[in-house]
Design a protein around this motif. Structure first.
Motif: not given
Length: 332
Positions: A49-63
């Motif tokens: 699920d690499a694509k979804t995980q990348n997007e989730k990481h970008r969102q989480a890194a903002g926190q």
């Protein structure tokens, strides 16, 4: 347990991804501990699920953030939420810095890592070029009664406004080489401005200059000495309910300059929001001799703020000059 771990980790994934994760992890699951299985599930999800995980990481890194919490016994928590590479960098640094170098070091690995992080940050405070506020380099400030500094009593001290046991206050005040300031308080409640490390706990009351509220300058900007005094005296923005730390606030002339002096008696810390409120929303402010701030709103409502009390030395009992009346006469 394994089924619960898998279900929890994949609950929000598409069915097609879940099927691939299951196919990868279940064949080795019977021989794995729950911790090993959980790690295997994370690796499988990252792969399929690499694509979804990348997007989730970008969102989480903002926190990402660092938070502190003071708790009992002079202790506290420091919580870091950051991208994995940052976490691994910090972990590697504190683990390496905290490596045991002699058999005499009886600290546990956890204790060495905790001490290492403090030592690294202490060294960072000594680096040149750190941003200053009000002309002050970033420092850790401790306020304590002069009698506590000399060991005559064990009143709590205040570390950047938070209460700590006397042993911690004395240690911070007398630690050689630290980028810190300690503030003994005399019997009248005045701050004695003294920079570490000019005294030890066994010495007499340090001979720093008394920062009296009458100190003033003819310039608009306060001197470093006056700014440090005001920040330490009031500790927070002096609007009731505001917890913004004083060193991050603006120093306001209560009576506008040049009619009002640039002095400790006429300055107080206000965060930008409440500084603007005072000047542009019809609020007025006065200060009584006991240090209480009195606010009056544009609608004539009244509010008060009293800075935290400073630790004043406990008076010594009067010395007895005659015989103790409780003493019994000698048996002869």
């Amino acid at each position: 347990m394994h089924a619960r771990i898998l279900a929890t980790a994949t609950i929000e994934l598409p069915d097609a991804v879940v099927a691939k994760v299951q196919a990868q992890v279940l064949k080795r699951a019977p021989g794995q501990t729950p911790g090993e299985f959980r790690a295997a599930v994370r690796r499988a999800i990252a792969r399929h699920d690499a694509k979804t995980q990348n997007e989730k990481h970008r969102q989480a890194a903002g926190q990402r953030h660092v938070r502190k919490e003071h708790v009992e016994d002079g202790m506290g928590w420091l919580t870091l939420f950051a991208p994995a590479d940052g976490i691994e960098t910090v972990w590697t640094a504190v683990t390496t810095w905290g490596t045991r170098t002699s058999r005499e070091d009886q600290r546990t690995a956890d204790q060495r890592r905790a001490d290492a992080l403090v030592e690294i940050c202490t060294a960072a405070l000594a680096m040149p070029g750190l941003p200053a506020q009000h002309g002050l380099r970033p420092t850790v400030n401790v306020t304590l009664a002069a009698s506590t500094l000399t060991g005559a009593d064990d009143q709590p001290g205040y570390l950047n406004g938070e209460p700590v046991p006397a042993d911690i206050a004395r240690r911070v005040a007398t630690q050689p080489g630290a980028k810190r300031f300690y503030w003994p308080v005399d019997q009248t409640g005045r701050l004695l401005d003294t920079a570490c490390p000019h005294a030890s706990a066994a010495s007499t009351v340090p001979a720093g200059p008394v920062i009296d509220s009458s100190l003033t300058t003819d310039q608009y900007q306060p001197t470093v000495t006056i700014a440090r005094h005001v920040i330490t005296r009031d500790q927070h923005c002096i609007m009731p309910g505001c917890r913004r730390r004083a060193h991050t606030c603006e120093l306001d002339h209560r009576l506008p300059w040049p009619d009002g002096a640039t002095s400790a008696a006429n300055l107080e810390p206000l965060c930008k929001r409440h500084h603007d409120l005072k000047h542009h929303a019809g609020w007025t402010l006065t200060r009584t001799p006991d240090g209480t701030y009195h606010w009056t709103s544009a609608t004539r409502h009244h509010y008060q703020y009293r800075p935290p009390e400073l630790p004043v030395p406990v008076p010594e009992p009067p010395k007895q000059t005659g015989p103790d009346p409780n003493d019994e006469p000698p048996p002869y």
